[in-house]
Design a protein around this motif. Structure first.
Motif, mmCIF file in Angstrom:
data_model
loop_
_atom_site.group_PDB
_atom_site.id
_atom_site.type_symbol
_atom_site.label_atom_id
_atom_site.label_comp_id
_atom_site.label_asym_id
_atom_site.label_seq_id
_atom_site.Cartn_x
_atom_site.Cartn_y
_atom_site.Cartn_z
ATOM 1 N N MET A 92 0.877 -1.176 0.000
ATOM 2 C CA MET A 92 0.000 0.000 0.000
ATOM 3 C C MET A 92 0.911 1.222 0.000
ATOM 4 N N HIS A 101 0.116 7.118 1.959
ATOM 5 C CA HIS A 101 -1.108 7.906 1.774
ATOM 6 C C HIS A 101 -1.541 8.492 3.104
ATOM 7 N N ASP A 135 -5.181 9.140 5.344
ATOM 8 C CA ASP A 135 -6.607 8.797 5.401
ATOM 9 C C ASP A 135 -7.361 10.112 5.555
ATOM 10 N N VAL A 143 -8.323 6.334 13.786
ATOM 11 C CA VAL A 143 -8.418 5.173 12.912
ATOM 12 C C VAL A 143 -7.910 3.992 13.719
ATOM 13 N N SER A 169 -6.757 0.012 13.276
ATOM 14 C CA SER A 169 -6.318 -0.870 12.204
ATOM 15 C C SER A 169 -5.826 -2.196 12.780
ATOM 16 N N PHE A 193 4.913 -1.790 8.358
ATOM 17 C CA PHE A 193 4.098 -0.588 8.283
ATOM 18 C C PHE A 193 5.022 0.618 8.296
ATOM 19 N N THR A 235 -9.577 -1.848 8.783
ATOM 20 C CA THR A 235 -9.343 -0.450 9.170
ATOM 21 C C THR A 235 -10.691 0.213 9.458
#
Ligand code: MD6
Ligand code: FE
Length: 225
Positions: A140, A143, A145, A155, A157, A166, A220
């Motif tokens: 991923m 970015h 959110d 958030v 996750s 991560f 998430t």
């Protein structure tokens, strides 16, 4: 993607001394990794996942730029997150089935609320749960959110299955990233001043998990509206 290439050579994701006992690691002023927090609930989470997927299966979505995402996605809850050529957004129906997204199973809702409380965000009631499926090689990109209407909620996750690295950056795309390995049962919670920090997942290494096989599942949870 930025932030590559600094994984400590001495860290082995496949070592059997991977974190097991529940404990909290702080990765930002209001960001925490709750190690193994979801482990006691896995027996409830996997049937809940299957129930969601029966109604809204995983699919590979297209980014606004025209790329196919390597992670496969589904959603549950009142709102689901989607991307296509026209942009990123939340919808109340699954574009693939034309039906409402599956309801959020109690096991998922209760886990999200408990993790938020543990991290100092009581009162969190998610209305959206994005579900990502990664196989080895999937990633991923960095970015933020930021498709939610308000940023006062965190958030939450949840990671299940094979490990992932991560990346946790700052408020600018070019800010340096922490590299945080995530294992089966780990939960990351962030909010407050950290809510818009850039983050991503490095391409997964080949691995096999005894329960989930060669995949990582990420839930998430967000308050979108
Ligand atoms: C993932 N997660 O862990 C991707 N976003 O597979 C995210 O993009 C994410 O883990 C916001 C907060 C936590 C996350
Ligand atoms: Fe994200």
């Amino acid at each position: 993607m930025r932030c590559k290439g600094s994984e400590p050579a001495t860290f082995d994701l496949f070592a059997d001394d991977a974190p097991q006992a529940p404990r909290t690691e702080q990765i930002g002023p209001r960001s925490f990794v709750l190690r193994s927090f979801a482990l006691p609930r896995v027996e409830q989470l996997l049937p809940a996942l299957q129930q969601v997927l029966n109604q809204s299966p995983f699919r590979h979505m297209i980014t606004p730029g025209g790329f196919t995402m390597s992670a496969a996605l589904s959603s549950c809850g009142r709102l689901g997150w989607v991307t296509d050529r026209s942009g990123y957004r939340y919808t109340d129906t699954d574009p693939q089935t034309g039906q409402p997204w599956p309801a959020m199973p109690d096991a998922l809702m209760q886990l999200a609320q408990a993790a938020a409380i543990e991290a100092g965000f009581p009162g969190f009631i998610p209305d959206a749960c994005l579900i990502n499926r990664y196989v080895p090689g999937a990633k991923m990109s960095l970015h933020q959110d930021k498709n939610e209407q308000r940023y006062e909620w965190p958030v939450v996750s949840v990671s299940l299955g094979i490990p992932a690295m991560f990346l946790f950056g700052g408020d600018q795309r070019t800010d340096p990233c922490q590299r945080v390995p995530l294992f089966h049962g780990d939960v990351v919670v962030w909010g407050g001043e950290d809510r818009l920090r850039y983050h991503g997942i490095v391409a997964l290494k080949q691995a096999e998990h005894p329960l989930l096989g060669e995949q990582r599942i990420n839930f998430t949870f967000r308050r979108a509206e």
